[in-house]
Design an enzyme around this catalytic site. Structure first.
Site, PDB file in Angstrom:
ATOM      1  N   HIS A   1     -37.184 -25.574 -13.789  1.00 28.19           N
ATOM      2  CA  HIS A   1     -35.798 -25.812 -13.381  1.00 28.19           C
ATOM      3  C   HIS A   1     -35.775 -26.514 -12.036  1.00 28.19           C
ATOM      4  O   HIS A   1     -36.613 -26.225 -11.180  1.00 28.19           O
ATOM      5  CB  HIS A   1     -35.020 -24.483 -13.274  1.00 28.19           C
ATOM      6  CG  HIS A   1     -33.555 -24.679 -13.307  1.00 28.19           C
ATOM      7  ND1 HIS A   1     -32.835 -24.966 -12.178  1.00 28.19           N
ATOM      8  CD2 HIS A   1     -32.683 -24.667 -14.341  1.00 28.19           C
ATOM      9  CE1 HIS A   1     -31.564 -25.109 -12.520  1.00 28.19           C
ATOM     10  NE2 HIS A   1     -31.445 -24.938 -13.817  1.00 28.19           N
TER      11      HIS A   1
ATOM     12  N   ASP B   1     -32.579 -21.576 -21.471  1.00 28.50           N
ATOM     13  CA  ASP B   1     -32.698 -22.037 -22.859  1.00 28.50           C
ATOM     14  C   ASP B   1     -33.860 -21.401 -23.621  1.00 28.50           C
ATOM     15  O   ASP B   1     -33.992 -21.598 -24.819  1.00 28.50           O
ATOM     16  CB  ASP B   1     -32.882 -23.564 -22.880  1.00 28.50           C
ATOM     17  CG  ASP B   1     -31.622 -24.270 -22.416  1.00 28.50           C
ATOM     18  OD1 ASP B   1     -30.541 -23.865 -22.850  1.00 28.50           O
ATOM     19  OD2 ASP B   1     -31.730 -25.219 -21.615  1.00 28.50           O
TER      20      ASP B   1
HETATM   21  N1  CMC Z   1     -43.660 -28.229 -18.831  1.00 29.97           N
HETATM   22  C1  CMC Z   1     -44.720 -28.773 -18.183  1.00 29.97           C
HETATM   23  N2  CMC Z   1     -44.656 -29.268 -16.938  1.00 29.97           N
HETATM   24  C2  CMC Z   1     -43.475 -29.214 -16.302  1.00 29.97           C
HETATM   25  C3  CMC Z   1     -42.336 -28.660 -16.906  1.00 29.97           C
HETATM   26  C4  CMC Z   1     -42.455 -28.154 -18.222  1.00 29.97           C
HETATM   27  N3  CMC Z   1     -41.408 -27.626 -18.836  1.00 29.97           N
HETATM   28  N4  CMC Z   1     -41.288 -28.745 -16.047  1.00 29.97           N
HETATM   29  C5  CMC Z   1     -41.753 -29.333 -14.941  1.00 29.97           C
HETATM   30  N5  CMC Z   1     -43.079 -29.616 -15.079  1.00 29.97           N
HETATM   31  C6  CMC Z   1     -43.978 -30.180 -14.065  1.00 29.97           C
HETATM   32  C7  CMC Z   1     -43.767 -31.687 -13.898  1.00 29.97           C
HETATM   33  O1  CMC Z   1     -44.600 -32.412 -14.760  1.00 29.97           O
HETATM   34  C8  CMC Z   1     -44.090 -31.871 -12.450  1.00 29.97           C
HETATM   35  O2  CMC Z   1     -45.504 -31.844 -12.321  1.00 29.97           O
HETATM   36  P1  CMC Z   1     -46.231 -32.721 -11.164  1.00 29.97           P
HETATM   37  O3  CMC Z   1     -45.737 -32.146  -9.859  1.00 29.97           O
HETATM   38  O4  CMC Z   1     -47.691 -32.536 -11.399  1.00 29.97           O
HETATM   39  O5  CMC Z   1     -45.771 -34.152 -11.365  1.00 29.97           O
HETATM   40  C9  CMC Z   1     -43.581 -30.587 -11.785  1.00 29.97           C
HETATM   41  O6  CMC Z   1     -43.618 -29.585 -12.824  1.00 29.97           O
HETATM   42  C10 CMC Z   1     -42.155 -30.696 -11.251  1.00 29.97           C
HETATM   43  O7  CMC Z   1     -41.323 -31.112 -12.343  1.00 29.97           O
HETATM   44  P2  CMC Z   1     -40.133 -32.169 -12.185  1.00 29.97           P
HETATM   45  O8  CMC Z   1     -39.961 -32.892 -13.483  1.00 29.97           O
HETATM   46  O9  CMC Z   1     -40.312 -32.974 -10.954  1.00 29.97           O
HETATM   47  O10 CMC Z   1     -38.930 -31.172 -11.952  1.00 29.97           O
HETATM   48  P3  CMC Z   1     -37.410 -31.527 -12.121  1.00 29.97           P
HETATM   49  O11 CMC Z   1     -36.694 -30.635 -11.194  1.00 29.97           O
HETATM   50  O12 CMC Z   1     -37.173 -32.982 -12.004  1.00 29.97           O
HETATM   51  O13 CMC Z   1     -37.104 -31.134 -13.650  1.00 29.97           O
HETATM   52  C11 CMC Z   1     -36.540 -29.926 -15.597  1.00 29.97           C
HETATM   53  C12 CMC Z   1     -36.491 -29.948 -14.060  1.00 29.97           C
HETATM   54  C13 CMC Z   1     -35.701 -28.737 -16.074  1.00 29.97           C
HETATM   55  C14 CMC Z   1     -35.892 -31.211 -16.162  1.00 29.97           C
HETATM   56  C15 CMC Z   1     -37.999 -29.784 -16.073  1.00 29.97           C
HETATM   57  O14 CMC Z   1     -38.550 -28.569 -15.595  1.00 29.97           O
HETATM   58  C16 CMC Z   1     -38.142 -29.881 -17.586  1.00 29.97           C
HETATM   59  O15 CMC Z   1     -38.243 -30.983 -18.129  1.00 29.97           O
HETATM   60  N6  CMC Z   1     -38.137 -28.714 -18.315  1.00 29.97           N
HETATM   61  C17 CMC Z   1     -38.170 -28.730 -19.760  1.00 29.97           C
HETATM   62  C18 CMC Z   1     -36.784 -29.026 -20.310  1.00 29.97           C
HETATM   63  C19 CMC Z   1     -35.852 -27.836 -20.151  1.00 29.97           C
HETATM   64  O16 CMC Z   1     -36.202 -26.696 -20.434  1.00 29.97           O
HETATM   65  N7  CMC Z   1     -34.602 -28.126 -19.724  1.00 29.97           N
HETATM   66  C20 CMC Z   1     -33.583 -27.092 -19.538  1.00 29.97           C
HETATM   67  C21 CMC Z   1     -33.224 -26.926 -18.097  1.00 29.97           C
HETATM   68  S1  CMC Z   1     -32.256 -25.442 -17.796  1.00 29.97           S
HETATM   69  C22 CMC Z   1     -30.749 -25.735 -18.558  1.00 29.97           C
HETATM   70  C23 CMC Z   1     -30.006 -26.909 -18.056  1.00 29.97           C
HETATM   71  O17 CMC Z   1     -29.903 -27.142 -16.855  1.00 29.97           O
HETATM   72  O18 CMC Z   1     -29.464 -27.609 -18.897  1.00 29.97           O
END
Ligand code: CMC
Length: 428
Positions: free
Chosen positions: A312, A369
């Site tokens: 998140h 989720d």
């Molecule tokens: N699985 C594997 N790696 C992950 C995941 C995951 N679910 N989420 C983040 N990471 C890694 C990402 O690759 C990055 O690694 P590095 O630092 O080595 O590059 C690090 O963790 C930070 O991730 P980020 O993408 O920079 O974080 P963000 O704040 O931009 O993204 C997120 C947040 C929710 C989009 C992301 O965690 C994600 O894609 N999760 C899976 C999709 C999901 O469950 N979405 C629902 C979110 S909660 C409900 C809502 O808000 O709608």
């Protein structure tokens, strides 16, 4: 208190070459600190760069507070754990939109308004027949909400008059009817109309599952768990869809078109679409029988797969909504004597990830989720409707943010950029 009361007499000092500027420090009611850079370009010619707004507070808001480090979520100052105990989505919706929990009379009036405006305009009913049968319900929903502007054009944008209350009630109530109609259309069954005598969530379940040949038995446990899920999804401050609503609304677009844009933003798999993606992933894992493989795949930087329902932007600990849903999911499945093998798969996957250095070091925990889809399955809701459920629940939050934004005379949202493209001298 007014916004200016949160601006302190302290400053951050920024040095740019030989120029020094003093930037006011703002401290919110929960102690969050910010640096006000709104005059920076005027005073120095510089803008700040923060792609995806990772470090930007886009507004002042009184609606929802999140502490991502401690796993705290409060609506209008009330912890979600307390609201879940009250167990009424309608009261939570009122709280978000109006700022206080309703007393009995206000609750009765609001419920009456929701009932009064739960019907779809008859001409809109025919729209459902024109969508292809495989259309995703989220696409149908955003289109139908946008079309509402043509049927109800009289939302008085700037005076926040009685019309806004009616439009809010109409949105919250009619969108629920639309969602159930879209489902009935997809399975070729006659549409079921809302009933005066049923509560908000019971009405939705009845519209989804009642049929002339098989009357639906509305179980109190099902109504209770739906209320809980809706309460937990009702708002989440400046997430992608809410920011979309505030951005689109800042151009003084009508409320329906604005909410329709929010629904579109929510449909993405990185946002609300994740609940459907989680169940698809868990099904794949259960069929494959090797959850470790999926954890490894999610860690592989050469593979775009992620562990859906994990991570998140704000929470760096267990999402408080996920903690409640995890527990309520177990209780509900037990009460219904419903055995879902995907619950075991989810627990196994969670255990693996929470003990893996990759997830530990990045503070990746289950989010809202991760377990919600398992409850929706037990309620009989099909996977392609999961994100629609999220949208229904998020309506009060979007409306509250829209109302707050319009009421505070916010300027039109218009970020700057740093241009890095061609110049007349350098055509590269
Ligand atoms: N699985 C594997 N790696 C992950 C995941 C995951 N679910 N989420 C983040 N990471 C890694 C990402 O690759 C990055 O690694 P590095 O630092 O080595 O590059 C690090 O963790 C930070 O991730 P980020 O993408 O920079 O974080 P963000 O704040 O931009 O993204 C997120 C947040 C929710 C989009 C992301 O965690 C994600 O894609 N999760 C899976 C999709 C999901 O469950 N979405 C629902 C979110 S909660 C409900 C809502 O808000 O709608």
């Amino acid at each position: 208190m007014d916004v200016k009361d949160f601006i302190t007499d302290k400053y951050a000092v920024l040095t740019i070459g030989d120029q020094q500027v003093k930037l006011p420090i703002v401290i919110g009611s929960e102690g969050e600190k910010g640096i006000d850079i709104s005059n920076l370009r005027r005073d120095t010619g510089c803008v700040t760069i923060d792609p995806s707004f990772v470090n930007t507070a886009a507004c002042y808001s009184r609606i929802t507070f999140i502490d991502g480090e401690q796993g705290i979520l409060r609506y209008r100052g009330i912890p979600i754990e307390e609201l879940v105990n009250v167990g009424s989505f309608v009261r939570t919706a009122y709280l978000l939109v109006h700022g206080v929990l309703p007393d009995d009379e206000q609750n009765r009036k609001f419920s009456k308004l929701l009932n009064r405006h739960s019907m779809l305009h008859e001409d809109m009913r025919h729209f459902f027949d024109r969508f292809p049968s495989g259309a995703h319900p989220m696409h149908i929903l955003s289109t139908m909400i946008n079309a509402m502007a043509a049927f109800y054009p009289n939302v008085d944008l700037l005076s926040l008059s009685e019309d806004i209350d009616i439009s809010s009630a109409r949105l919250i109530s009619t969108v629920r009817t639309m969602a159930a109609f879209a489902y009935k259309k997809s399975i070729g069954e006659p549409k079921v109309y809302p009933r005066q005598d049923l509560s908000f969530c019971a009405n939705f379940l009845n519209m989804m599952f009642d049929s002339p040949v098989a009357p639906y038995d509305i179980k109190p446990e099902a109504v209770k768990i739906l209320n809980i899920l809706f309460i937990l999804h009702a708002d989440h401050e400046q997430n992608c869809s809410t920011t979309t609503v505030r951005t689109v609304g800042s151009a003084q677009v009508n409320l329906y078109a604005t909410i329709s844009a929010g629904v579109s933003a929510l449909s993405g798999p990185l946002h609300g679409g994740a609940n459907q993606a989680v169940i698809e992933m868990l099904t794949e894992i259960a069929n494959d029988g090797n959850p470790k493989k999926f954890v490894e795949r999610a860690k592989d930087k050469n593979n775009p797969s992620r562990l859906m329902g994990f991570g998140h932007r704000v929470y760096k600990t267990y999402d408080p909504r996920a903690s409640i849903i995890r527990e309520e999911c177990r209780k509900f499945l037990d009460a219904m004597r419903y055995n879902d093998p995907l619950l075991d798969t989810a627990r196994e996957l969670e255990e693996l990830a929470l003990n893996d250095d990759y997830f530990i070091s990045r503070h990746l925990y289950p989010n809202v989720d991760f377990y919600s889809g398992i409850i929706y399955r037990a309620l009989g809701i099909p996977e392609n409707m999961f994100t629609v459920m999220f949208a229904l629940a998020r309506l009060p939050g979007w409306i509250a943010h829209w109302k707050e934004m319009i009421g505070s005379n916010t300027k039109i949202t218009r970020p700057r950029q740093i241009y890095i493209g061609k110049t007349p001298d350098n055509k590269q």
